[in-house]
Scaffold this motif. Structure first.
Motif, PDB file in Angstrom:
ATOM      1  N   TYR A  65       1.182  -1.010  -0.248  1.00 49.04           N
ATOM      2  CA  TYR A  65       0.326  -0.161   0.205  1.00 49.04           C
ATOM      3  C   TYR A  65       0.925   1.526   0.017  1.00 49.04           C
ATOM      4  N   PHE A  66       0.456   2.156  -1.323  1.00 46.54           N
ATOM      5  CA  PHE A  66       1.218   3.599  -0.848  1.00 46.54           C
ATOM      6  C   PHE A  66      -0.009   4.175  -1.132  1.00 46.54           C
ATOM      7  N   PRO A  67       0.029   5.354   0.530  1.00 55.64           N
ATOM      8  CA  PRO A  67      -0.589   6.641   0.491  1.00 55.64           C
ATOM      9  C   PRO A  67      -0.574   7.212  -0.428  1.00 55.64           C
ATOM     10  N   VAL A  68      -1.465   7.962  -0.458  1.00 53.22           N
ATOM     11  CA  VAL A  68      -1.227   9.553  -0.750  1.00 53.22           C
ATOM     12  C   VAL A  68      -0.818  10.833   0.392  1.00 53.22           C
ATOM     13  N   LEU A  97      -6.552  13.721   7.754  1.00 54.09           N
ATOM     14  CA  LEU A  97      -7.219  12.826   6.552  1.00 54.09           C
ATOM     15  C   LEU A  97      -5.867  11.812   6.833  1.00 54.09           C
ATOM     16  N   PHE A  98      -4.915  11.699   6.626  1.00 50.77           N
ATOM     17  CA  PHE A  98      -3.664  10.449   6.166  1.00 50.77           C
ATOM     18  C   PHE A  98      -3.750   9.990   6.830  1.00 50.77           C
ATOM     19  N   THR A  99      -4.124  10.078   8.668  1.00 52.67           N
ATOM     20  CA  THR A  99      -4.107   8.916   9.723  1.00 52.67           C
ATOM     21  C   THR A  99      -5.832   8.078   9.658  1.00 52.67           C
ATOM     22  N   ASP A 100      -6.768   9.257   9.014  1.00 55.86           N
ATOM     23  CA  ASP A 100      -7.748   8.171   9.015  1.00 55.86           C
ATOM     24  C   ASP A 100      -7.737   7.276   8.268  1.00 55.86           C
ATOM     25  N   LEU A 101      -6.680   7.855   6.654  1.00 56.94           N
ATOM     26  CA  LEU A 101      -7.618   7.160   4.982  1.00 56.94           C
ATOM     27  C   LEU A 101      -6.198   6.209   5.521  1.00 56.94           C
ATOM     28  N   VAL A 102      -4.932   5.962   6.078  1.00 60.04           N
ATOM     29  CA  VAL A 102      -3.894   4.829   6.582  1.00 60.04           C
ATOM     30  C   VAL A 102      -4.855   4.015   6.846  1.00 60.04           C
ATOM     31  N   ALA A 103      -5.806   4.516   7.999  1.00 61.26           N
ATOM     32  CA  ALA A 103      -5.880   2.939   9.745  1.00 61.26           C
ATOM     33  C   ALA A 103      -7.686   2.233   8.499  1.00 61.26           C
ATOM     34  N   ASP A 104      -8.005   3.191   7.489  1.00 57.90           N
ATOM     35  CA  ASP A 104      -8.914   2.733   7.135  1.00 57.90           C
ATOM     36  C   ASP A 104      -8.853   1.572   6.041  1.00 57.90           C
ATOM     37  N   LEU A 156      -6.148  -0.166   6.285  1.00 61.34           N
ATOM     38  CA  LEU A 156      -5.125  -1.527   7.347  1.00 61.34           C
ATOM     39  C   LEU A 156      -6.313  -2.551   7.095  1.00 61.34           C
ATOM     40  N   THR A 157      -7.656  -1.804   7.763  1.00 56.18           N
ATOM     41  CA  THR A 157      -8.463  -3.373   7.693  1.00 56.18           C
ATOM     42  C   THR A 157      -8.928  -3.951   6.262  1.00 56.18           C
ATOM     43  N   TRP A 158      -7.883  -3.411   4.947  1.00 60.64           N
ATOM     44  CA  TRP A 158      -8.219  -4.309   4.304  1.00 60.64           C
ATOM     45  C   TRP A 158      -6.928  -5.078   3.674  1.00 60.64           C
ATOM     46  N   ASN A 159      -6.459  -5.271   4.848  1.00 56.73           N
ATOM     47  CA  ASN A 159      -5.100  -6.100   5.629  1.00 56.73           C
ATOM     48  C   ASN A 159      -4.022  -6.445   4.076  1.00 56.73           C
ATOM     49  N   PRO A 160      -3.671  -4.684   3.855  1.00 54.26           N
ATOM     50  CA  PRO A 160      -2.278  -4.497   3.015  1.00 54.26           C
ATOM     51  C   PRO A 160      -1.021  -5.293   3.811  1.00 54.26           C
ATOM     52  N   GLY A 161      -0.319  -5.892   3.088  1.00 58.52           N
ATOM     53  CA  GLY A 161       1.259  -5.744   3.229  1.00 58.52           C
ATOM     54  C   GLY A 161       2.309  -5.731   3.643  1.00 58.52           C
ATOM     55  N   ALA A 162       2.075  -4.140   3.857  1.00 61.90           N
ATOM     56  CA  ALA A 162       2.961  -3.494   4.635  1.00 61.90           C
ATOM     57  C   ALA A 162       2.203  -1.584   3.653  1.00 61.90           C
ATOM     58  N   VAL A 163       2.931  -0.907   4.742  1.00 62.82           N
ATOM     59  CA  VAL A 163       2.195   0.612   4.176  1.00 62.82           C
ATOM     60  C   VAL A 163       4.290   1.340   3.981  1.00 62.82           C
ATOM     61  N   PHE A 164       3.680   1.944   2.524  1.00 61.43           N
ATOM     62  CA  PHE A 164       4.679   2.315   2.285  1.00 61.43           C
ATOM     63  C   PHE A 164       4.519   3.953   2.043  1.00 61.43           C
ATOM     64  N   PRO A 165       4.177   5.215   3.494  1.00 64.27           N
ATOM     65  CA  PRO A 165       4.124   6.410   2.974  1.00 64.27           C
ATOM     66  C   PRO A 165       5.306   7.519   2.592  1.00 64.27           C
ATOM     67  N   ALA A 166       4.874   8.428   1.690  1.00 60.60           N
ATOM     68  CA  ALA A 166       5.870   9.641   1.132  1.00 60.60           C
ATOM     69  C   ALA A 166       7.172   8.785   0.438  1.00 60.60           C
ATOM     70  N   CYS A 167       6.202   7.466  -0.420  1.00 60.33           N
ATOM     71  CA  CYS A 167       6.959   7.716  -1.459  1.00 60.33           C
ATOM     72  C   CYS A 167       6.499   8.236  -2.782  1.00 60.33           C
ATOM     73  N   ILE A 169       5.204  12.612   7.813  1.00 60.45           N
ATOM     74  CA  ILE A 169       4.187  11.518   6.981  1.00 60.45           C
ATOM     75  C   ILE A 169       4.976  10.166   7.716  1.00 60.45           C
ATOM     76  N   VAL A 170       5.764  10.106   7.841  1.00 59.55           N
ATOM     77  CA  VAL A 170       6.198   8.975   8.770  1.00 59.55           C
ATOM     78  C   VAL A 170       6.184   8.748   9.606  1.00 59.55           C
ATOM     79  N   GLN A 171       6.180   9.877  10.830  1.00 60.47           N
ATOM     80  CA  GLN A 171       5.429   9.536  11.351  1.00 60.47           C
ATOM     81  C   GLN A 171       4.495   9.177  12.383  1.00 60.47           C
ATOM     82  N   SER A 172       3.675   9.543  11.364  1.00 59.44           N
ATOM     83  CA  SER A 172       2.206   9.254  11.358  1.00 59.44           C
ATOM     84  C   SER A 172       1.712   8.089  11.017  1.00 59.44           C
ATOM     85  N   SER A 173       2.473   7.852   9.494  1.00 57.81           N
ATOM     86  CA  SER A 173       2.289   6.429   9.718  1.00 57.81           C
ATOM     87  C   SER A 173       2.372   5.987  10.794  1.00 57.81           C
TER      88      SER A 173
END
Length: 311
Positions: free
Chosen positions: A12-15, A28-35, A37-48, A64-68
Motif C-alpha cells: 500500500y502506497f498512500p497519498v 486525514l492521512f491517518t484516517d485513510l491509513v487506518a481505513d 489497514l482494515t483491508w489487510n495490506p502487506g506493508a505501508v509505504f508512506p512518502a514514496c 508523514i512517516v511518524q503518523s504512519s
C-alpha cells in the motif's frame, strides 16, 4: 508484524493529503491509513512515489512517516521513502529511523544520471545513515546493472528490489546475479505504474509481489483483483483487468504524472478531500474526472460481484 523478508499481500502506497492552503492534512492521512489497514495490506509505504515525495520537504516526509508509524502500530511494516538529492535522502532516512519506521525504499536521485558505481555509492550512503534496512527502487535515473545489484546484495542491509522499468530481460539477469551472491532472502516486487496490468508476467518471472497505487483510492477493487490473482480465478481477474485496470491505464497515459494525480482525484470523487497534487504534477480536467468516476463505478460493481463488500 510480518517479517521484512516475508512480505505478503498488497503493498500500500498512500497519498499525501493537503489542505486547501497546501499544507499537510495529517488528520486525514491517518484516517485513510487506518481505513486501508482494515483491508489487510502487506506493508505501508508512506512518502514514496504515490505520496509525492518529489514535492515534500524532508520535515514533511518525517511528519508523514511518524503518523504512519503511530497509526500502523506494528501491525505491518512501515517502509518510508528516501530519495532525491543525497542530503534530502539522508535526512529522510535518519528521521524515519528516529520515529520507528521498519525500512526504507530508496527512490531515484532525480535529475542527474550517475554511473553504476555512483548508484551503488548512493544506496550505501543512505543505508549508512541509519540502522534501517533498505529496498532499492530500479527506475528512472536509478537503473541498476546486474553487477551493481550483486554488489549491493552482499550488504545485509539491502533487503529488497522494486522494479519500475518492466525490462524482463534485465530483471532476470538481476535475479540471477542476486542468487549468485548467495542471497536468497531478498524481496522482489513489481513497481511499475498500475502494476496489476503487468503482474502476470512478473509472477511468471518469479516475482509474486506488487505495489498498488489503485489500492489507495479503490481498496475494494484492488482487493478483489488480488484475491483472484492469488487464487487463480482467471475469469474474474481478467474481467477486472479489462473493465477497470485497462481503461484506468488508458486514462493515466493521457497526461504525464497521472499515476499519482488520478489516485488523488479518485479519493476526492469518493468523498475524501485529499486536495490536488503539487506542481509540477497537474490534476485531471472535468472530462477526465467523469471518465475516472465511470471507471471506479464499474470496478466497484465488479468487486461487489466478486463478494468484496464496499465500505
Amino acid at each position: 508484524m510480518t517479517s521484512l523478508t516475508e512480505l505478503d499481500g498488497i503493498l500500500y502506497f498512500p497519498v499525501t493529503p493537503f489542505t486547501p492552503r497546501g499544507t499537510l492534512n495529517i488528520d486525514l492521512f491517518t484516517d485513510l491509513v487506518a481505513d486501508r489497514l482494515t483491508w489487510n495490506p502487506g506493508a505501508v509505504f508512506p512518502a514514496c512515489g504515490t505520496g509525492e515525495i518529489h514535492a515534500l520537504s524532508s520535515s514533511e516526509v518525517g511528519r508523514i512517516v511518524q503518523s504512519s508509524v503511530d497509526v500502523v502500530a506494528g501491525r505491518v511494516p512501515v517502509i518510508a521513502g528516501a530519495g532525491g538529492p543525497l542530503g534530502h535522502a539522508l535526512e529522510c532516512a535518519r528521521s524515519a529511523a528516529d520515529v520507528g519506521a521498519d525500512a526504507l525504499l530508496v527512490l531515484p536521485p532525480y535529475l542527474v544520471s550517475g554511473t553504476a558505481e555512483g548508484l551503488v555509492a548512493y544506496v550505501r550512503a543512505i543505508a549508512a545513515a541509519s540502522a534501517l534496512p533498505v529496498i532499492v527502487y530500479h527506475r528512472g535515473t536509478a537503473q541498476y546493472t546486474p553487477e551493481a545489484m550483486r554488489r549491493l546484495a552482499e550488504d545485509p542491509a539491502v533487503i529488497g528490489f522494486k522494479d519500475g522499468t518492466g525490462d524482463m530481460g534485465v530483471l532476470q539477469q538481476i535475479l540471477s546475479a542476486v542468487r549468485a551472491s548467495g542471497r536468497t532472502d531478498l524481496q522482489f516486487f513489481n513497481g511499475l505504474l498500475t502494476a496489476e496490468l503487468t503482474q502476470s508476467a512478473f509472477r511468471a518471472a518469479g516475482v509474486p509481489l506488487y505495489s498498488s497505487a489503485a489500492f489507495a483510492m479503490a481498496p475494494a477493487v484492488a482487493t478483489a483483483f488480488y484475491r483472484a490473482y492469488r487464487t487463480g480465478e482467471e475469469d474474474q481477474r481478467r474481467a477486472i483487468l479489462d473493465a477497470f485496470y485497462l481503461p484506468l491505464v488508458a486514462l493515466r497515459d493521457q497526461t504525464p504524472g497521472f499515476g499519482v494525480s488520478l489516485v488523488k482525484a479518485g479519493l476526492r470523487l469518493r468523498g475524501h478531500e485529499v486536495g490536488g497534487v503539487r506542481p509540477p504534477l497537474t490534476d485531471p480536467n472535468e472530462a477526465q474526472l467523469a471518465e475516472l468516476d465511470r471507471i471506479l463505478t464499474v470496478g466497484e460493481s465488479l468487486a461487489e460481484h466478486a463478494g468484496v463488500v464496499l465500505r
